[in-house]
Design a protein around this motif. Sequence first.
Motif, short mmCIF file in Angstrom:
data_model
loop_
_atom_site.label_atom_id
_atom_site.label_comp_id
_atom_site.label_asym_id
_atom_site.label_seq_id
_atom_site.Cartn_x
_atom_site.Cartn_y
_atom_site.Cartn_z
N SER A 267 -18.81 -9.13 -10.78
CA SER A 267 -19.60 -10.17 -11.43
C SER A 267 -20.31 -11.07 -10.42
CB SER A 267 -18.71 -11.02 -12.35
OG SER A 267 -17.66 -11.62 -11.60
N ALA A 268 -19.70 -11.32 -9.27
CA ALA A 268 -20.35 -12.15 -8.26
C ALA A 268 -21.62 -11.49 -7.75
CB ALA A 268 -19.39 -12.42 -7.10
N PHE A 269 -21.56 -10.17 -7.50
CA PHE A 269 -22.73 -9.45 -7.01
C PHE A 269 -23.78 -9.34 -8.12
CE2 PHE A 269 -19.25 -8.32 -4.29
CZ PHE A 269 -19.82 -8.25 -3.03
N ALA A 270 -23.35 -9.16 -9.35
CA ALA A 270 -24.30 -9.08 -10.47
C ALA A 270 -25.06 -10.39 -10.62
CB ALA A 270 -23.55 -8.75 -11.76
N ALA A 271 -24.37 -11.50 -10.50
CA ALA A 271 -25.01 -12.80 -10.68
C ALA A 271 -26.02 -13.10 -9.57
CB ALA A 271 -23.95 -13.90 -10.72
N SER A 272 -25.88 -12.42 -8.43
CA SER A 272 -26.79 -12.68 -7.31
C SER A 272 -28.07 -11.86 -7.40
CB SER A 272 -26.08 -12.38 -5.98
OG SER A 272 -25.92 -10.99 -5.79
N PRO B 145 -31.75 -10.61 -8.73
CA PRO B 145 -32.93 -11.12 -9.44
C PRO B 145 -33.18 -10.29 -10.70
CG PRO B 145 -33.60 -9.76 -7.60
CD PRO B 145 -32.10 -9.86 -7.52
N PRO B 146 -34.15 -10.66 -11.53
CA PRO B 146 -34.39 -9.90 -12.77
C PRO B 146 -34.64 -8.41 -12.55
CG PRO B 146 -35.54 -11.99 -12.86
CD PRO B 146 -34.97 -11.88 -11.47
N ALA B 147 -35.22 -8.04 -11.41
CA ALA B 147 -35.49 -6.62 -11.16
C ALA B 147 -34.28 -5.87 -10.64
CB ALA B 147 -36.64 -6.47 -10.16
N HIS B 148 -33.16 -6.55 -10.39
CA HIS B 148 -31.91 -5.93 -9.94
C HIS B 148 -32.09 -5.15 -8.64
CE1 HIS B 148 -30.62 -6.98 -13.97
NE2 HIS B 148 -31.58 -6.24 -14.46
N ASP B 149 -32.92 -5.65 -7.72
CA ASP B 149 -33.22 -4.91 -6.51
C ASP B 149 -32.73 -5.61 -5.24
OD1 ASP B 149 -34.97 -7.03 -6.61
OD2 ASP B 149 -36.72 -5.89 -5.93
N ASN B 150 -31.81 -6.56 -5.37
CA ASN B 150 -31.33 -7.26 -4.19
C ASN B 150 -30.05 -8.01 -4.54
OD1 ASN B 150 -31.23 -8.15 -1.57
ND2 ASN B 150 -32.96 -9.57 -1.74
N TRP B 151 -29.28 -8.36 -3.52
CA TRP B 151 -28.17 -9.29 -3.67
C TRP B 151 -28.51 -10.52 -2.84
CZ3 TRP B 151 -23.86 -5.12 -2.71
CH2 TRP B 151 -23.64 -4.41 -3.89
N ASN B 152 -28.70 -11.64 -3.49
CA ASN B 152 -29.11 -12.88 -2.83
C ASN B 152 -28.04 -13.95 -3.03
OD1 ASN B 152 -30.41 -15.02 -1.67
ND2 ASN B 152 -31.94 -15.26 -3.30
N PRO B 153 -27.15 -14.13 -2.06
CA PRO B 153 -26.06 -15.10 -2.24
C PRO B 153 -26.56 -16.53 -2.40
CG PRO B 153 -26.13 -14.30 0.03
CD PRO B 153 -27.06 -13.44 -0.76
N ASP B 154 -27.71 -16.85 -1.82
CA ASP B 154 -28.21 -18.22 -1.90
C ASP B 154 -28.64 -18.61 -3.31
OD1 ASP B 154 -27.79 -18.61 0.80
OD2 ASP B 154 -29.79 -17.91 1.34
N SER B 155 -28.79 -17.62 -4.20
CA SER B 155 -29.17 -17.93 -5.58
C SER B 155 -27.98 -18.34 -6.44
CB SER B 155 -29.84 -16.71 -6.22
OG SER B 155 -28.91 -15.64 -6.37
N LEU B 156 -26.76 -18.23 -5.90
CA LEU B 156 -25.55 -18.52 -6.67
C LEU B 156 -25.15 -19.99 -6.52
CD1 LEU B 156 -23.45 -15.34 -5.75
CD2 LEU B 156 -24.72 -15.77 -7.85
N LEU B 157 -24.75 -20.58 -7.63
CA LEU B 157 -24.26 -21.95 -7.62
C LEU B 157 -22.77 -22.01 -7.35
CD1 LEU B 157 -26.25 -23.41 -10.67
CD2 LEU B 157 -26.82 -23.56 -8.23
N ASP B 158 -22.05 -21.00 -7.80
CA ASP B 158 -20.61 -20.95 -7.58
C ASP B 158 -20.33 -20.68 -6.10
OD1 ASP B 158 -17.96 -19.36 -7.31
OD2 ASP B 158 -17.81 -20.26 -9.31
N LYS B 159 -19.72 -21.62 -5.40
CA LYS B 159 -19.52 -21.51 -3.96
C LYS B 159 -18.62 -20.33 -3.60
CE LYS B 159 -20.21 -26.42 -2.89
NZ LYS B 159 -19.61 -27.64 -2.30
N ARG B 160 -17.62 -20.07 -4.43
CA ARG B 160 -16.70 -18.98 -4.14
C ARG B 160 -17.43 -17.63 -4.23
NH1 ARG B 160 -11.18 -18.51 -3.93
NH2 ARG B 160 -10.30 -16.47 -4.44
N ALA B 161 -18.21 -17.45 -5.30
CA ALA B 161 -18.96 -16.21 -5.46
C ALA B 161 -20.02 -16.07 -4.37
CB ALA B 161 -19.61 -16.17 -6.84
#
Length: 706
Positions: A508-513, A515-531
């Motif tokens: 779920s942490a990687f899914a939440a990161s 973008p709409p096109a599902h073509d990257n994992w961007n940790p800076d887009s997450l608000l949850d610090k742990r995720a």
Amino acid sequence: MNTVLAAYLRAAGLPASGDPWLAAKSAMSVGATFAEAVAFAGGKAGETSTTTTSAQEAENFLDQIVEDDPSHDAEVPSYADPPRYPADAPRTGQPSLTWFAKQYGPGDMDGVGTKKLLGTPDLARTEILVRETAQNSWDARGTASSIDFVMNLRRLDDDTITALRDQIFTGSARQLGLDQLFASSEVWVLEVVDRGTTGLQGPIRNDLAVDKDSPTNFIDLVFNVGAPKDFKMGGGTYGFGKSIAYSISRVGTTLIWSRCKTANGLEDRLIGSAIGEGFERGGLRFTGRHWWGNVIDGEDRVEPALGEAACELAESVFHRHFPVYSTGTSMLILDPLLGEPGDSPEQRVQALAKATRKHLWPKLLAPRDGGSLMNIKIQLDGEDVEIIDRDSESTFDHFSACLQAVRDTQGTASSEVEPPMDLVEIRHGTQNVTLGHLAVTRFPVRAKSPEQTPTGEENQFDGELLSNRVALMRHDAELVVKYIDLPSIPIEGIDWVGVFKPTADKDSAFAASEPPAHDNWNPDSLLDKRAKSQVRVALRKIPEAISDFLSPLKQAASSAEIPPAAMVAAQLSDLMLGLPGTGPSRKQKKSRATTPQAPRTRAKIHSLTTEVGRSPGWNVTEVEVSLENPREIVTTVNVVTELGVEGGAVRDEGDLAQTLRRFGWITSNGTLVDGPYQLGQNETATFVFESRDDVAVDLDVEVVEV
């Protein structure tokens, strides 16, 4: 009767074999209807007892139905019932759809803005289309053991064009360019089909409240914008991902036909949908969103055509129809923009095949235990197009092996891997949790002749190297999110690939990161610090693990450029390698056998053997060879490798890959060449191989007579 009963069972998600089949047959033998037989089989499937079902149990089941509900009618439709308009039923005339344009209201978005919801992904539109449509079909698989996914680029005949123009895309949506399209000399469409999926279930109105546990697939795909699918560990969103279908259509228009289960049995649904620029008409402003369906008088809304009328219209324009008991969805994308401008139909369909190879290759593999199979086809006018070609197949084999190793580790199967593959647990040290697993393997690749590879490129696919990269994918979705390209081994002829998947509880942490096109994992887009920390740590540790894995071969490559400190004045013969050690070393070993004295008119071989590195379970060794030859300018030499066994040795004829691998001679330009090698005067050549650290290898350097 057996065929029909089997279809009923499969439609209800039950196998037409084993205990469910026997239970259903028992019920039929005592007068049950197909629906009652399926209900009885479903109840038995939930029991833990393996006792054979008896006809008496089936009779008791039927009696209980009547006792509980005296008004029970065996012919009441159930989820397993087919539509009430079979293929041979008489047709009802010439139905048509009605155009409905969305008028602006508070909070409405312009059609152009809706198309931009995907943002600016790094992928080409064709790649996004393949990824998103395949993901939506995969998420709709339900409990099916297999589903079909087909993308068919087809040229329409005159009858189909007439039906689309006169019966489906009616009205005055002049802004879209439909009139010009239907008047052109050729009309091409992309028909995207899935079968065996649940279809677009749920309500057909998006203005009424929906029960929390009820599916909303239809309204999410057709009406809503930006509505994420509530699908555990799924990979797509009907709200955002659907916009690519409109963006890739030159006229922004699609036609959607779905068959799904409802409380009244199976139901066909047909609706046209388009997104274009906003416009004004009659003093009113419209958003640029259009639908074609059943317009409800006085309610300012539209619904899909339903039932027999929907089926009849759809069958007049779609290439692939529904078998009687099948469910799923078909989408017709008008005038698709595939590949590059000016591409031929053959080139455009190849763009689909390339995108499938690049992003859907995990779905081309056999499924995990208990998993579903996705049968993928790319077609041109209904004819299959090859997806996996011979040039890239070997590389995909190594990707596949890595994925299987990660599957086994994260599942119930044995997680042991054989060298040269390595399996790395990616952990978060501070949180003390496992984030996922990385499998990486290296393999030799042979250079092709200029006739085979005019460009001189090896393992090329669509302009991008498939090798020397890690494929990132979600735990359950198993579609490639992106590739991380990392440095290659500085020896041509040895490549590597890897696969990383997060664990199920961290997915779920990687899914939440994404973008709409599902073509990257961007940790800076997450608000949850742990995720955020989990995704960031994984993306940092994956390259580190790859570097550790490749380190021994990097040392071998760099050492080949260093002149030897001394040369052993003896021919290398019967050198026993594979000695235990604790890590990479530069230790030199002399041959335990010496070359007999030879006349000065013959070439004299000097060789030095050095163990230059280790990977788990394997030693990497290089042999530096030079010679004294007073007569010949060039001498051909060869390194013979043999596996030491009790009482002798077994010569390596290319069949000892599980214990001994020859990489070959490092040439002056850094490439690897196996076999005999031409060595000039005052020249030193280096031969590289690897062997398991628990075996003995005999080496002999010999002059080859030419």
